[in-house]
Design an enzyme around this catalytic site. Structure first.
Site, PDB file in Angstrom:
ATOM      1  N   TYR A   1     -28.874  -1.864  55.664  1.00  0.00           N
ATOM      2  CA  TYR A   1     -28.297  -1.448  56.954  1.00  0.00           C
ATOM      3  C   TYR A   1     -28.824  -2.347  58.077  1.00  0.00           C
ATOM      4  O   TYR A   1     -28.050  -2.871  58.888  1.00  0.00           O
ATOM      5  CB  TYR A   1     -28.650   0.022  57.225  1.00  0.00           C
ATOM      6  CG  TYR A   1     -28.345   0.468  58.636  1.00  0.00           C
ATOM      7  CD1 TYR A   1     -27.055   0.874  58.992  1.00  0.00           C
ATOM      8  CD2 TYR A   1     -29.339   0.497  59.618  1.00  0.00           C
ATOM      9  CE1 TYR A   1     -26.772   1.279  60.297  1.00  0.00           C
ATOM     10  CE2 TYR A   1     -29.057   0.903  60.921  1.00  0.00           C
ATOM     11  CZ  TYR A   1     -27.780   1.296  61.247  1.00  0.00           C
ATOM     12  OH  TYR A   1     -27.503   1.701  62.544  1.00  0.00           O
TER      13      TYR A   1
ATOM     14  N   SER B   1     -28.966  -1.805  66.832  1.00  0.00           N
ATOM     15  CA  SER B   1     -29.944  -0.781  66.446  1.00  0.00           C
ATOM     16  C   SER B   1     -31.357  -1.326  66.436  1.00  0.00           C
ATOM     17  O   SER B   1     -31.593  -2.495  66.093  1.00  0.00           O
ATOM     18  CB  SER B   1     -29.591  -0.312  65.031  1.00  0.00           C
ATOM     19  OG  SER B   1     -30.679   0.357  64.445  1.00  0.00           O
TER      20      SER B   1
ATOM     21  N   GLU C   1     -33.252  -0.789  64.204  1.00  0.00           N
ATOM     22  CA  GLU C   1     -33.527  -1.167  62.807  1.00  0.00           C
ATOM     23  C   GLU C   1     -33.534  -2.686  62.632  1.00  0.00           C
ATOM     24  O   GLU C   1     -34.040  -3.182  61.629  1.00  0.00           O
ATOM     25  CB  GLU C   1     -32.486  -0.546  61.875  1.00  0.00           C
ATOM     26  CG  GLU C   1     -32.748   0.910  61.545  1.00  0.00           C
ATOM     27  CD  GLU C   1     -33.963   1.118  60.642  1.00  0.00           C
ATOM     28  OE1 GLU C   1     -34.005   0.545  59.544  1.00  0.00           O
ATOM     29  OE2 GLU C   1     -34.876   1.855  61.049  1.00  0.00           O
TER      30      GLU C   1
HETATM   31  P1  NAP Z   1     -22.445   8.526  62.687  1.00  0.00           P
HETATM   32  O1  NAP Z   1     -22.533   9.904  63.271  1.00  0.00           O
HETATM   33  O2  NAP Z   1     -22.854   8.292  61.282  1.00  0.00           O
HETATM   34  O3  NAP Z   1     -20.934   8.044  62.885  1.00  0.00           O
HETATM   35  C1  NAP Z   1     -20.442   6.909  62.228  1.00  0.00           C
HETATM   36  C2  NAP Z   1     -18.968   6.780  62.513  1.00  0.00           C
HETATM   37  O4  NAP Z   1     -18.483   5.612  61.833  1.00  0.00           O
HETATM   38  C3  NAP Z   1     -18.115   7.955  62.031  1.00  0.00           C
HETATM   39  O5  NAP Z   1     -17.131   8.232  62.986  1.00  0.00           O
HETATM   40  C4  NAP Z   1     -17.481   7.403  60.757  1.00  0.00           C
HETATM   41  O6  NAP Z   1     -16.230   7.981  60.449  1.00  0.00           O
HETATM   42  C5  NAP Z   1     -17.274   5.949  61.181  1.00  0.00           C
HETATM   43  N1  NAP Z   1     -17.029   5.083  60.026  1.00  0.00           N
HETATM   44  C6  NAP Z   1     -17.750   5.009  58.886  1.00  0.00           C
HETATM   45  N2  NAP Z   1     -17.199   4.122  58.046  1.00  0.00           N
HETATM   46  C7  NAP Z   1     -16.102   3.622  58.667  1.00  0.00           C
HETATM   47  C8  NAP Z   1     -15.121   2.687  58.302  1.00  0.00           C
HETATM   48  N3  NAP Z   1     -15.132   2.071  57.114  1.00  0.00           N
HETATM   49  N4  NAP Z   1     -14.133   2.407  59.186  1.00  0.00           N
HETATM   50  C9  NAP Z   1     -14.102   3.038  60.397  1.00  0.00           C
HETATM   51  N5  NAP Z   1     -15.001   3.936  60.800  1.00  0.00           N
HETATM   52  C10 NAP Z   1     -15.999   4.232  59.942  1.00  0.00           C
HETATM   53  O7  NAP Z   1     -23.291   7.507  63.601  1.00  0.00           O
HETATM   54  P2  NAP Z   1     -23.875   7.685  65.079  1.00  0.00           P
HETATM   55  O8  NAP Z   1     -25.244   8.244  64.984  1.00  0.00           O
HETATM   56  O9  NAP Z   1     -22.862   8.302  65.953  1.00  0.00           O
HETATM   57  O10 NAP Z   1     -24.080   6.154  65.487  1.00  0.00           O
HETATM   58  C11 NAP Z   1     -23.041   5.414  66.110  1.00  0.00           C
HETATM   59  C12 NAP Z   1     -23.307   3.929  65.926  1.00  0.00           C
HETATM   60  O11 NAP Z   1     -24.549   3.591  66.534  1.00  0.00           O
HETATM   61  C13 NAP Z   1     -23.413   3.463  64.484  1.00  0.00           C
HETATM   62  O12 NAP Z   1     -22.909   2.142  64.434  1.00  0.00           O
HETATM   63  C14 NAP Z   1     -24.910   3.453  64.213  1.00  0.00           C
HETATM   64  O13 NAP Z   1     -25.204   2.542  63.181  1.00  0.00           O
HETATM   65  C15 NAP Z   1     -25.413   2.999  65.555  1.00  0.00           C
HETATM   66  N6  NAP Z   1     -26.751   3.429  65.938  1.00  0.00           N
HETATM   67  C16 NAP Z   1     -27.067   4.748  65.894  1.00  0.00           C
HETATM   68  C17 NAP Z   1     -28.324   5.168  66.318  1.00  0.00           C
HETATM   69  C18 NAP Z   1     -28.712   6.615  66.289  1.00  0.00           C
HETATM   70  O14 NAP Z   1     -29.918   6.880  66.371  1.00  0.00           O
HETATM   71  N7  NAP Z   1     -27.773   7.542  66.235  1.00  0.00           N
HETATM   72  C19 NAP Z   1     -29.251   4.213  66.786  1.00  0.00           C
HETATM   73  C20 NAP Z   1     -28.881   2.880  66.807  1.00  0.00           C
HETATM   74  C21 NAP Z   1     -27.630   2.490  66.407  1.00  0.00           C
HETATM   75  P3  NAP Z   1     -16.048   9.197  59.396  1.00  0.00           P
HETATM   76  O15 NAP Z   1     -16.153  10.440  60.243  1.00  0.00           O
HETATM   77  O16 NAP Z   1     -14.698   8.947  58.846  1.00  0.00           O
HETATM   78  O17 NAP Z   1     -17.153   9.083  58.391  1.00  0.00           O
HETATM   79  N1  GDD Z   2     -33.458  10.944  56.445  1.00  0.00           N
HETATM   80  C1  GDD Z   2     -34.707  11.294  56.120  1.00  0.00           C
HETATM   81  N2  GDD Z   2     -34.911  12.343  55.260  1.00  0.00           N
HETATM   82  N3  GDD Z   2     -35.723  10.581  56.645  1.00  0.00           N
HETATM   83  C2  GDD Z   2     -36.986  10.978  56.342  1.00  0.00           C
HETATM   84  C3  GDD Z   2     -37.246  12.051  55.495  1.00  0.00           C
HETATM   85  C4  GDD Z   2     -36.164  12.762  54.918  1.00  0.00           C
HETATM   86  O1  GDD Z   2     -36.316  13.709  54.161  1.00  0.00           O
HETATM   87  N4  GDD Z   2     -38.594  12.201  55.411  1.00  0.00           N
HETATM   88  C5  GDD Z   2     -39.137  11.255  56.169  1.00  0.00           C
HETATM   89  N5  GDD Z   2     -38.178  10.494  56.728  1.00  0.00           N
HETATM   90  C6  GDD Z   2     -38.395   9.311  57.589  1.00  0.00           C
HETATM   91  C7  GDD Z   2     -37.653   8.058  57.128  1.00  0.00           C
HETATM   92  O2  GDD Z   2     -38.360   7.453  56.035  1.00  0.00           O
HETATM   93  C8  GDD Z   2     -37.664   7.243  58.399  1.00  0.00           C
HETATM   94  O3  GDD Z   2     -38.893   6.554  58.519  1.00  0.00           O
HETATM   95  C9  GDD Z   2     -37.602   8.297  59.509  1.00  0.00           C
HETATM   96  O4  GDD Z   2     -37.877   9.563  58.880  1.00  0.00           O
HETATM   97  C10 GDD Z   2     -36.265   8.407  60.212  1.00  0.00           C
HETATM   98  O5  GDD Z   2     -35.235   8.468  59.251  1.00  0.00           O
HETATM   99  P1  GDD Z   2     -33.707   8.791  59.661  1.00  0.00           P
HETATM  100  O6  GDD Z   2     -33.643  10.008  60.495  1.00  0.00           O
HETATM  101  O7  GDD Z   2     -32.900   8.754  58.413  1.00  0.00           O
HETATM  102  O8  GDD Z   2     -33.311   7.610  60.653  1.00  0.00           O
HETATM  103  P2  GDD Z   2     -33.608   6.034  60.629  1.00  0.00           P
HETATM  104  O9  GDD Z   2     -34.683   5.780  61.656  1.00  0.00           O
HETATM  105  O10 GDD Z   2     -33.820   5.517  59.259  1.00  0.00           O
HETATM  106  O11 GDD Z   2     -32.223   5.453  61.140  1.00  0.00           O
HETATM  107  C11 GDD Z   2     -31.571   6.017  62.288  1.00  0.00           C
HETATM  108  O12 GDD Z   2     -31.977   5.352  63.456  1.00  0.00           O
HETATM  109  C12 GDD Z   2     -31.599   3.967  63.537  1.00  0.00           C
HETATM  110  C13 GDD Z   2     -32.127   3.437  64.859  1.00  0.00           C
HETATM  111  O13 GDD Z   2     -33.471   3.064  64.707  1.00  0.00           O
HETATM  112  C14 GDD Z   2     -30.066   5.908  62.046  1.00  0.00           C
HETATM  113  O14 GDD Z   2     -29.392   6.630  63.055  1.00  0.00           O
HETATM  114  C15 GDD Z   2     -29.592   4.479  62.098  1.00  0.00           C
HETATM  115  O15 GDD Z   2     -28.161   4.434  62.055  1.00  0.00           O
HETATM  116  C16 GDD Z   2     -30.078   3.884  63.438  1.00  0.00           C
HETATM  117  O16 GDD Z   2     -29.675   2.545  63.572  1.00  0.00           O
END
Ligand code: NAP
Ligand code: GDD
Length: 323
Positions: free
Chosen positions: A149, A125, A127
């Protein structure tokens, strides 16, 4: 030769469900690891449920991961499972470390023992960059995570590199920047906004309350990003790749575009801020360069910011109008 087999953790989530569809479209046999919950959580999989195999397992439990890998016999393993919400990681730091950090190590161990020639993808990520000093961020940018995280994802990143170096495993990190879709969890800011705007537009709510409106993110569309995951495992050698659009926007810009997509002009009267949505340490600005993925994998995101906001708002409007 039979169909290739992919094993996905996190298959019920946003990316896991899109990746499963992508791989089925390429003729893969697709299996996913799901944890036991008191109520099933398979809504993202409803269109493909009869075409995939689900096995029990939890990233916290080594035996279940080993058994899943042994029984499925994968050619490719995608580790997308995580406690993925940054805000929750401040409230449940040890749990996040267990699932998101050590969980990756457990899965690597299961693959090393039971499918050592399988190709392994780690959902890393942006992050991990956290408090950035240079822009855009690339595979060379130093890590400075700002949340439990982010810290867990740094551990998982290095565990993946270490298994590549120590055991010659094909283990690859995709360092993906934020990617969104109508399947995004409602707590993430983009979906909170698209859902909140759709509620306002359909008369179900009269305000949208957010935290830091000045945070900047590089937001792409999740289906584009699962293609990068797959491509990174088809490459000749394992490596680490940034996936990003190269554009960044503030949360405020997302809000503005979302209200515009719903045809609401006087939007600032609905918008409130509340410090309880701020984080103990914030990541203020992320913008990535995916030049390496473009050069080596031929990957480019297709969906741009305005289109992403529009499609998310339209999906939520349709849902709220239906009931
Ligand atoms: P998500 O929608 O939150 O999905 C997370 C998945 O992990 C769900 O299927 C959840 O299952 C499973 N999980 C949680 N705890 C678990 C455990 N203890 N054992 C096995 N499975 C578990 O996340 P996503 O947005 O699809 O992201 C997929 C991956 O990419 C994650 O690793 C996230 O950190 C990473 N990532 C995401 C983004 C983004 O912007 N979306 C960016 C960078 C990296 P349940 O349905 O049972 O909760
Ligand atoms: N969730 C949330 N809720 N975020 C808010 C809000 C609110 O009400 N208001 C402002 N934000 C700001 C957060 O402080 C952050 O700076 C930004 O919006 C994005 O927040 P999120 O959408 O929660 O995502 P994230 O960037 O912290 O994390 C996501 O992206 C990562 C990749 O950079 C997640 O998907 C992580 O799993 C992923 O790794």
């Amino acid at each position: 030769m039979g169909a290739r087999t992919a094993l996905i953790t996190g298959i019920t989530g946003q990316d896991g469900s899109y990746l499963a569809e992508h791989l089925l479209g390429k003729g893969y046999r697709v299996a996913g690891i799901v944890r036991r919950l008191s109520s099933p959580n398979l809504s993202n999989l409803k269109a493909i449920q009869d075409r995939i195999e689900l096995v029990d397992g939890d990233l916290i439990d080594q035996a279940s991961l080993s058994q899943a890998v042994r029984s499925i016999g994968p050619d490719e393993v995608y580790n997308l499972g995580a406690q993925s919400f940054v805000a929750t990681s401040f409230l449940q730091p040890a749990l996040t470390g267990e699932i998101t950090g050590l969980g990756t190590l457990r899965l690597l161990e299961a693959v090393r023992a039971h499918a050592p020639s399988a190709r392994f993808y780690q959902a890393s990520s942006s992050e991990i960059f956290g408090h950035v000093e240079t822009e855009p961020q690339t595979e060379q940018t130093p890590f400075h995570p700002r949340s439990p995280y982010g810290v867990a994802k740094v551990y998982a990143y290095w565990a993946t590199v270490n298994y590549r170096e120590a055991y010659s495993m094909f283990a690859t990190n995709g360092i993906l920047f934020n990617h969104e879709s109508p399947r995004r969890g409602l707590e993430f800011v983009t979906r909170k906004i698209s859902d909140g705007v759709a509620r306002i537009a359909t008369g179900k709510s009269n305000c949208l309350t957010l935290g830091n409106l000045d945070a900047r993110r590089d937001w792409g569309f999740a289906p584009d990003y699962v293609d990068l995951m797959w491509r990174s495992l088809q490459h000749g050698t394992p490596d680490d790749y940034v996936g990003a659009t190269g554009e960044s926007h503030t949360v405020r810009e997302f809000v503005e575009q979302a209200f515009a997509a719903a045809g609401i002009r006087d939007w600032d009267r609905y918008l409130k801020t509340d410090a309880r949505f701020n984080r103990p340490a914030e990541v203020f600005n992320l913008r990535g360069s995916a030049d390496k993925a473009k050069r080596q994998l031929g990957w480019e995101p297709k969906t741009r910011f305005q289109e992403l906001v529009r499609l998310m708002v339209e999906a939520d409007l349709e849902r709220h109008r239906a009931g």
